[in-house]
Design a protein around this motif. Structure first.
Motif, PDB file in Angstrom:
ATOM      1  N   VAL A  12       0.857  -1.181   0.000  1.00 18.45           N
ATOM      2  CA  VAL A  12       0.000   0.000   0.000  1.00 18.45           C
ATOM      3  C   VAL A  12       0.894   1.232   0.000  1.00 18.45           C
ATOM      4  O   VAL A  12       1.864   1.301   0.765  1.00 18.45           O
ATOM      5  N   TRP A  25      -4.291   9.016  -0.178  1.00 15.04           N
ATOM      6  CA  TRP A  25      -4.823   7.870   0.571  1.00 15.04           C
ATOM      7  C   TRP A  25      -5.602   6.970  -0.388  1.00 15.04           C
ATOM      8  O   TRP A  25      -6.553   7.411  -1.008  1.00 15.04           O
ATOM      9  N   SER A  26      -5.184   5.715  -0.559  1.00 16.67           N
ATOM     10  CA  SER A  26      -5.814   4.812  -1.514  1.00 16.67           C
ATOM     11  C   SER A  26      -6.826   3.908  -0.831  1.00 16.67           C
ATOM     12  O   SER A  26      -6.914   3.836   0.406  1.00 16.67           O
ATOM     13  N   GLU A  27      -7.572   3.159  -1.669  1.00 13.90           N
ATOM     14  CA  GLU A  27      -8.528   2.196  -1.118  1.00 13.90           C
ATOM     15  C   GLU A  27      -7.796   1.092  -0.350  1.00 13.90           C
ATOM     16  O   GLU A  27      -8.292   0.590   0.664  1.00 13.90           O
ATOM     17  N   GLY A  28      -6.621   0.710  -0.859  1.00 13.63           N
ATOM     18  CA  GLY A  28      -5.848  -0.306  -0.140  1.00 13.63           C
ATOM     19  C   GLY A  28      -5.441   0.173   1.236  1.00 13.63           C
ATOM     20  O   GLY A  28      -5.469  -0.590   2.208  1.00 13.63           O
ATOM     21  N   ALA A  30      -7.086   2.347   3.000  1.00 12.68           N
ATOM     22  CA  ALA A  30      -8.303   2.370   3.808  1.00 12.68           C
ATOM     23  C   ALA A  30      -8.604   0.989   4.375  1.00 12.68           C
ATOM     24  O   ALA A  30      -8.991   0.838   5.541  1.00 12.68           O
ATOM     25  N   ARG A  31      -8.404  -0.061   3.546  1.00 15.77           N
ATOM     26  CA  ARG A  31      -8.653  -1.424   4.035  1.00 15.77           C
ATOM     27  C   ARG A  31      -7.622  -1.831   5.078  1.00 15.77           C
ATOM     28  O   ARG A  31      -7.949  -2.491   6.063  1.00 15.77           O
ATOM     29  N   ARG A  35      -9.568   3.105   8.032  1.00 14.11           N
ATOM     30  CA  ARG A  35     -10.061   4.481   8.070  1.00 14.11           C
ATOM     31  C   ARG A  35     -10.176   5.017   6.645  1.00 14.11           C
ATOM     32  O   ARG A  35      -9.386   4.656   5.772  1.00 14.11           O
ATOM     33  N   GLY A  36     -11.178   5.864   6.418  1.00 15.73           N
ATOM     34  CA  GLY A  36     -11.423   6.402   5.093  1.00 15.73           C
ATOM     35  C   GLY A  36     -10.563   7.604   4.778  1.00 15.73           C
ATOM     36  O   GLY A  36      -9.869   8.157   5.661  1.00 15.73           O
ATOM     37  N   PRO A  37     -10.578   8.112   3.509  1.00 16.41           N
ATOM     38  CA  PRO A  37      -9.762   9.263   3.118  1.00 16.41           C
ATOM     39  C   PRO A  37     -10.065  10.508   3.929  1.00 16.41           C
ATOM     40  O   PRO A  37      -9.160  11.272   4.275  1.00 16.41           O
TER      41      PRO A  37
END
Length: 542
Positions: A12, A25-28, A30-31, A35-37
């Motif tokens: 990531v 901040w990527s989706e990876g 976040a997973r 936590r979200g962007p």
């Protein structure tokens, strides 16, 4: 079908400013961090990580990111903050400078999730551990695959009684355990002198209070720290070794295969690296299970090899002493199993004569070897008691009937007077000896053929004829088993003809050279059967 590559989990990437604030901040991500962007962008990157014991503080980490923006990359292992999806182990982190669209410089933070390395490690361990049945190599493979990726040091210890083929309990009377260190690996940055302090093959006694003895006694993994290391070292050496107490997190993992404790593996991590977590313990258990199975296989092979070696030694005489007037050379080549059913013996008799016996059972391997071991002892005893060759074979036939039903055997018994070279011979289905004369001619030594041993029954016992013969001065008598003359490509008669030619071609040298020459010339003829060759040469008159 080609081998599939090991599974890999993509790292990531998180973008930072030089002062350590998150800008990308990527989706990876976040997973991985849970936590979200909206929550992550603008926050300090130190919110993502905890502070490892003895490792960089939050301020030092931010400074490292700033150095990375200036062209000085940094990498390390950091614990995640909180209890998100990555909280079950350390994160491999590296940061490098990155040019952005406006020409400025940002920091690209690459984070590898803990389970990625575990999957790769397990896949590699499956390929590397147990690549052979050599015990020490298997033990070294087990720790070499883990250092430094999983631990800063690793070692494998096996119970000494297993290596000695002893059936005593795992622990001594007082609960201590006796183990042998089969392998140990340290990370490259550790002092080289440690290899001298912890030599391979050292036998150690661990008291019941040590984590190692408790690990074996309970069959459970034991996690311990620097204090236990200090106590263990003091017990073993009476002194401490500089730098070793930096290893602050250790796991003693039992090696159990087929319900039996074999020993244990030890893994350790130093200060500055996250201590072993629950996920690490699960990975260590997987590695130990794989290692234990491979070590158990290696121990079984080692035991079988030692058994085969002992049986092989029992099938042939330790030494053959030739009486005055005769020379004797002998060779024994077992089939691929390492042991076989062929044997020979030369028995000195009280009147100065010798009895020579050559035998060959049906098949080869441990079963044939065990049967022929009994027949060899019986033949040695019967011949040594002065029974003539025919009587020796008759009594061996009666003994063979009590052996395993499939263990028929051929045998030839000869009694020779070295002074006169006069012989008496009897044969139980065995290939005929060959006599090579000094002028280079070869003829079969005339022997009467009788039934193989064990073929008859007690109601109709076999009878064997005994005939006289003589070995001319300077002649060489060759006794052998059918493995030397018979194969899938040639029948026995063709093989005997080639043996005769090999004897003539090799007779110019010493008798030992003749034996080696015969085997070399017939190497392409030998199949997957045991081979015994015994040469007797009569001295020329002085």
């Amino acid at each position: 079908m080609s081998e599939r590559p090991p599974p890999r989990a993509a790292p990531v990437t998180v973008l930072l400013t030089s002062d350590g604030r998150i800008t990308g901040w990527s989706e990876g991500a976040a997973r991985l961090f849970g936590r979200g962007p909206g929550e992550a962008v603008g926050a300090p990157v130190t919110d993502l990580f905890g502070e490892p014991p003895g490792g960089p503080t939050a301020e030092q980490l931010v400074a490292a990111f700033g150095h990375a923006a200036e062209g000085r990359p940094w990498s390390g292992v950091l614990p995640p903050a909180g209890d998100g999806p990555a909280a079950d182990g350390g994160l491999s982190v590296s940061c490098e400078p990155m040019t952005v669209q406006d020409g400025g410089v940002a920091v690209a933070l690459t984070v590898t999730p803990p389970w990625a390395g575990r999957l790769e490690l397990l896949s590699e361990a499956g390929r590397r551990i147990g690549s052979s049945l050599e015990l020490h190599l298997t033990a070294r493979e087990a720790v070499a695959v883990t250092v430094p990726r999983f631990a800063d040091a690793g070692a494998v210890y096996v119970l000494e009684r297993l290596l000695a083929d002893d059936d005593r309990p795992t622990a001594e009377v007082d609960g201590s355990v006796v183990v042998r260190r089969l392998s140990i690996v340290f990370a490259d940055d550790d002092p080289r002198g440690w290899a001298r302090e912890f030599p391979v093959n050292e036998v150690i006694v661990y008291p019941p209070t040590t984590p190692y003895a408790r690990c074996l006694a309970t069959g459970r993994m034991v996690e311990f720290g620097g204090d236990a290391v200090q106590d263990t070292l003091a017990h073993r050496t009476g002194r401490l070794i500089d730098g070793l107490l930096d290893h602050v997190s250790l796991l003693a993992v039992p090696l159990v295969a087929r319900g039996r404790a074999l020993g244990f593996a030890v893994f350790s991590r130093k200060r500055g690296r996250p201590p072993f977590a629950a996920a690490d313990a699960a990975l260590a258990a997987e590695l130990a299970a794989r290692t234990a199975t491979c070590i158990d296989n290696a121990c079984l092979y080692r035991r079988e090899h030692r058994t085969a070696t002992a049986l092989k030694a029992s099938l042939v005489p330790a030494a053959v002493t030739a009486p005055p007037g005769l020379e004797i050379a002998h060779r024994y080549l077992p089939a691929g199993s390492g042991v076989g059913g062929d044997w020979y013996d030369v028995v000195p008799l009280p009147d100065g004569q010798i009895a020579v016996v050559v035998g060959d059972s049906v098949g080869h391997g441990v079963t044939a070897a065990a049967a022929m071991g009994q027949l060899r002892v019986a033949a040695h005893t019967l011949a040594g008691c002065g029974f003539p060759p025919a009587v020796v074979l008759e009594r061996l036939d009666a003994i063979a009937q009590d052996l395993h039903a499939a263990q028929f055997a051929t045998c030839l018994c000869l009694v020779c007077d070295p002074a006169t070279r006069y012989c008496e011979v009897a044969c139980a289905g065995h290939p005929p000896p060959l006599l090579t004369l000094p002028d280079g001619t070869v003829r079969r030594f005339a022997v009467p053929q009788g039934l193989p041993l064990g073929v008859s029954d007690r109601a109709h016992p076999a009878e064997y004829e005994q005939v006289p013969a003589a070995i001319p001065p300077g002649a060489t008598l060759a006794l052998y088993t059918d493995g030397l003359v018979e194969s899938r490509r040639r029948n026995v008669d063709e093989g005997i003809a080639r043996l005769a030619s090999a004897l003539v071609a090799s007779q110019a040298g010493t008798l030992e050279e003749t034996a080696d020459g015969v085997l070399n010339l017939l190497s392409d003829q030998c199949g997957n059967d045991d081979i015994a060759l015994l040469l007797i040469r009569a001295a020329r008159p002085s």
